[in-house]
Structure formats: C-alpha cells, structure tokens
Design a protein around this motif. Structure first.
Motif, PDB file in Angstrom:
ATOM      1  N   PHE A  79       0.877  -1.231   0.020  1.00 42.90           N
ATOM      2  CA  PHE A  79       0.041   0.066   0.096  1.00 42.90           C
ATOM      3  C   PHE A  79       0.873   1.156   0.001  1.00 42.90           C
ATOM      4  O   PHE A  79       2.250   0.953   0.297  1.00 42.90           O
ATOM      5  CB  PHE A  79      -0.997   0.249   1.200  1.00 42.90           C
ATOM      6  N   TRP A  80       0.223   2.229  -0.375  1.00 45.89           N
ATOM      7  CA  TRP A  80       0.957   3.522  -0.436  1.00 45.89           C
ATOM      8  C   TRP A  80       1.863   3.962  -1.566  1.00 45.89           C
ATOM      9  O   TRP A  80       1.522   4.291  -2.616  1.00 45.89           O
ATOM     10  CB  TRP A  80       1.681   4.154   0.788  1.00 45.89           C
ATOM     11  N   ARG A  81       2.820   2.985  -1.650  1.00 46.58           N
ATOM     12  CA  ARG A  81       3.950   3.141  -2.576  1.00 46.58           C
ATOM     13  C   ARG A  81       4.418   1.620  -3.289  1.00 46.58           C
ATOM     14  O   ARG A  81       4.010   0.807  -2.406  1.00 46.58           O
ATOM     15  CB  ARG A  81       5.347   3.572  -2.103  1.00 46.58           C
ATOM     16  N   VAL A  82       4.061   1.689  -4.502  1.00 43.80           N
ATOM     17  CA  VAL A  82       4.291   0.362  -5.244  1.00 43.80           C
ATOM     18  C   VAL A  82       5.674   0.206  -5.764  1.00 43.80           C
ATOM     19  O   VAL A  82       6.085   1.225  -6.592  1.00 43.80           O
ATOM     20  CB  VAL A  82       3.230   0.198  -6.286  1.00 43.80           C
ATOM     21  N   ASP A  83       6.581  -0.495  -5.224  1.00 44.52           N
ATOM     22  CA  ASP A  83       7.980  -0.829  -5.834  1.00 44.52           C
ATOM     23  C   ASP A  83       7.653  -1.816  -6.956  1.00 44.52           C
ATOM     24  O   ASP A  83       7.219  -2.938  -6.930  1.00 44.52           O
ATOM     25  CB  ASP A  83       8.607  -1.490  -4.934  1.00 44.52           C
ATOM     26  N   GLU A  84       8.377  -1.321  -8.266  1.00 46.54           N
ATOM     27  CA  GLU A  84       8.369  -2.213  -9.536  1.00 46.54           C
ATOM     28  C   GLU A  84       8.975  -3.496  -9.358  1.00 46.54           C
ATOM     29  O   GLU A  84       8.399  -4.332  -9.818  1.00 46.54           O
ATOM     30  CB  GLU A  84       9.108  -0.950 -10.532  1.00 46.54           C
ATOM     31  N   ASP A  85       9.925  -3.394  -8.709  1.00 51.33           N
ATOM     32  CA  ASP A  85      10.794  -4.633  -8.746  1.00 51.33           C
ATOM     33  C   ASP A  85      10.201  -5.689  -7.677  1.00 51.33           C
ATOM     34  O   ASP A  85      10.247  -6.793  -7.909  1.00 51.33           O
ATOM     35  CB  ASP A  85      12.321  -4.503  -8.096  1.00 51.33           C
ATOM     36  N   SER A  86       9.677  -5.126  -6.468  1.00 53.54           N
ATOM     37  CA  SER A  86       8.879  -6.135  -5.604  1.00 53.54           C
ATOM     38  C   SER A  86       7.650  -6.650  -6.509  1.00 53.54           C
ATOM     39  O   SER A  86       7.213  -7.673  -6.187  1.00 53.54           O
ATOM     40  CB  SER A  86       8.215  -5.268  -4.432  1.00 53.54           C
ATOM     41  N   LEU A  87       6.774  -5.857  -7.084  1.00 51.18           N
ATOM     42  CA  LEU A  87       5.667  -6.267  -7.672  1.00 51.18           C
ATOM     43  C   LEU A  87       6.070  -7.352  -8.928  1.00 51.18           C
ATOM     44  O   LEU A  87       5.415  -8.402  -8.882  1.00 51.18           O
ATOM     45  CB  LEU A  87       4.865  -5.162  -8.313  1.00 51.18           C
ATOM     46  N   ARG A  88       7.221  -6.977  -9.574  1.00 51.92           N
ATOM     47  CA  ARG A  88       7.628  -8.047 -10.653  1.00 51.92           C
ATOM     48  C   ARG A  88       8.100  -9.290 -10.000  1.00 51.92           C
ATOM     49  O   ARG A  88       7.703 -10.415 -10.624  1.00 51.92           O
ATOM     50  CB  ARG A  88       8.748  -7.336 -11.148  1.00 51.92           C
ATOM     51  N   ALA A  89       8.719  -9.266  -8.744  1.00 52.94           N
ATOM     52  CA  ALA A  89       9.139 -10.591  -8.134  1.00 52.94           C
ATOM     53  C   ALA A  89       7.898 -11.181  -7.712  1.00 52.94           C
ATOM     54  O   ALA A  89       7.828 -12.509  -7.816  1.00 52.94           O
ATOM     55  CB  ALA A  89      10.074 -10.118  -6.959  1.00 52.94           C
ATOM     56  N   ARG A  90       7.040 -10.438  -7.301  1.00 49.73           N
ATOM     57  CA  ARG A  90       5.687 -11.236  -6.484  1.00 49.73           C
ATOM     58  C   ARG A  90       4.922 -11.996  -7.695  1.00 49.73           C
ATOM     59  O   ARG A  90       4.557 -12.942  -7.809  1.00 49.73           O
ATOM     60  CB  ARG A  90       4.839 -10.253  -5.862  1.00 49.73           C
ATOM     61  N   LEU A  91       4.855 -11.417  -8.814  1.00 49.12           N
ATOM     62  CA  LEU A  91       4.139 -12.003  -9.931  1.00 49.12           C
ATOM     63  C   LEU A  91       4.687 -12.907 -10.692  1.00 49.12           C
ATOM     64  O   LEU A  91       4.350 -13.814 -11.315  1.00 49.12           O
ATOM     65  CB  LEU A  91       3.882 -10.879 -10.825  1.00 49.12           C
ATOM     66  N   THR A  92       6.362 -13.039 -10.691  1.00 53.25           N
ATOM     67  CA  THR A  92       7.063 -14.183 -11.159  1.00 53.25           C
ATOM     68  C   THR A  92       7.382 -15.231  -9.879  1.00 53.25           C
ATOM     69  O   THR A  92       8.463 -15.798 -10.241  1.00 53.25           O
ATOM     70  CB  THR A  92       8.224 -13.290 -11.892  1.00 53.25           C
ATOM     71  N   ASN A  93       6.691 -15.139  -9.046  1.00 49.65           N
ATOM     72  CA  ASN A  93       7.101 -16.138  -7.743  1.00 49.65           C
ATOM     73  C   ASN A  93       8.410 -16.069  -7.589  1.00 49.65           C
ATOM     74  O   ASN A  93       9.186 -16.898  -6.857  1.00 49.65           O
ATOM     75  CB  ASN A  93       6.796 -17.506  -8.153  1.00 49.65           C
ATOM     76  N   ARG A  94       9.327 -14.751  -7.341  1.00 52.83           N
ATOM     77  CA  ARG A  94      10.745 -14.396  -6.918  1.00 52.83           C
ATOM     78  C   ARG A  94      10.349 -13.625  -5.779  1.00 52.83           C
ATOM     79  O   ARG A  94      10.866 -12.436  -5.971  1.00 52.83           O
ATOM     80  CB  ARG A  94      11.531 -14.025  -8.087  1.00 52.83           C
ATOM     81  N   ARG A  95       9.718 -13.896  -4.772  1.00 54.68           N
ATOM     82  CA  ARG A  95       9.634 -12.817  -3.631  1.00 54.68           C
ATOM     83  C   ARG A  95      10.901 -12.317  -3.215  1.00 54.68           C
ATOM     84  O   ARG A  95      11.804 -12.895  -2.995  1.00 54.68           O
ATOM     85  CB  ARG A  95       8.720 -13.524  -2.608  1.00 54.68           C
ATOM     86  N   PRO A  96      10.872 -10.794  -3.036  1.00 54.08           N
ATOM     87  CA  PRO A  96      12.086 -10.340  -2.562  1.00 54.08           C
ATOM     88  C   PRO A  96      12.637 -10.709  -1.324  1.00 54.08           C
ATOM     89  O   PRO A  96      11.739 -11.031  -0.190  1.00 54.08           O
ATOM     90  CB  PRO A  96      11.759  -8.921  -2.890  1.00 54.08           C
TER      91      PRO A  96
END
Length: 96
Positions: A79-96
C-alpha cells in the motif's frame, strides 16, 4: 466500479494472477501506483483491474487509510507506494 486492463499480449491468454489496484480519484499516490502496475503487468502479460473506494463502501471501509493498495490474486501485496521490482518479483514467484 471495476476497470479491467489488458493489451494485445494478454488478449486470449488466461492469467493465473490478477492484480487489483484500489485507489480513489485525485490521488497522486494512486496515479503513481497505476503507472507502475500498468507497466509491470503489461511486461509480464498479467491482467489487472482498478477499483475505486469512493464507489464501493466495503473497499472504503477496509482500505481508506491505505490507498493506493495493490492486491495480487486477492491478497494484499502493498500500500501507499508500489515498488516495481517487488511487484515484478511477486508476479514471477520470486519474492524479494
């Protein structure tokens, strides 16, 4: 109100992940989040939707202090701020 987004790369594809951006009008953080969500989802071929808390009482009650909120497959990601790398990792099952 739900706005579904997709492009030619996602048309006809069945995605197992859906990203939901919960926000409200005239919110600069929501505008920033939309740019990140749209970019990452487009790159990965993931469908996404946008929900407006001013048009949904349940969403307003749940998230009014946190907008924008990003859900991935119905589970709160951030929430509030969306980190591009974190979202990408979550969507590709590579949780940061």
């Amino acid at each position: 109100m739900t706005i579904r987004r997709s492009d030619a790369r996602t048309a006809g594809k069945k995605s197992d992940r859906v990203v939901t951006l919960i926000g409200k009008p005239d919110c600069h953080l929501c505008d920033d989040a939309r740019i990140v969500v749209e970019k990452v989802c487009s790159e990965l071929g993931v469908s996404w939707e946008q929900r407006d808390i001013t048009r949904d009482e349940d969403l307003h009650r749940a998230y009014w202090e946190q907008v924008p909120v990003v859900l991935v497959h119905g589970v709160q990601h951030t929430f509030w701020r969306v980190d591009e790398d974190s979202l990408r990792a979550r969507l590709t099952n590579r949780r940061p």
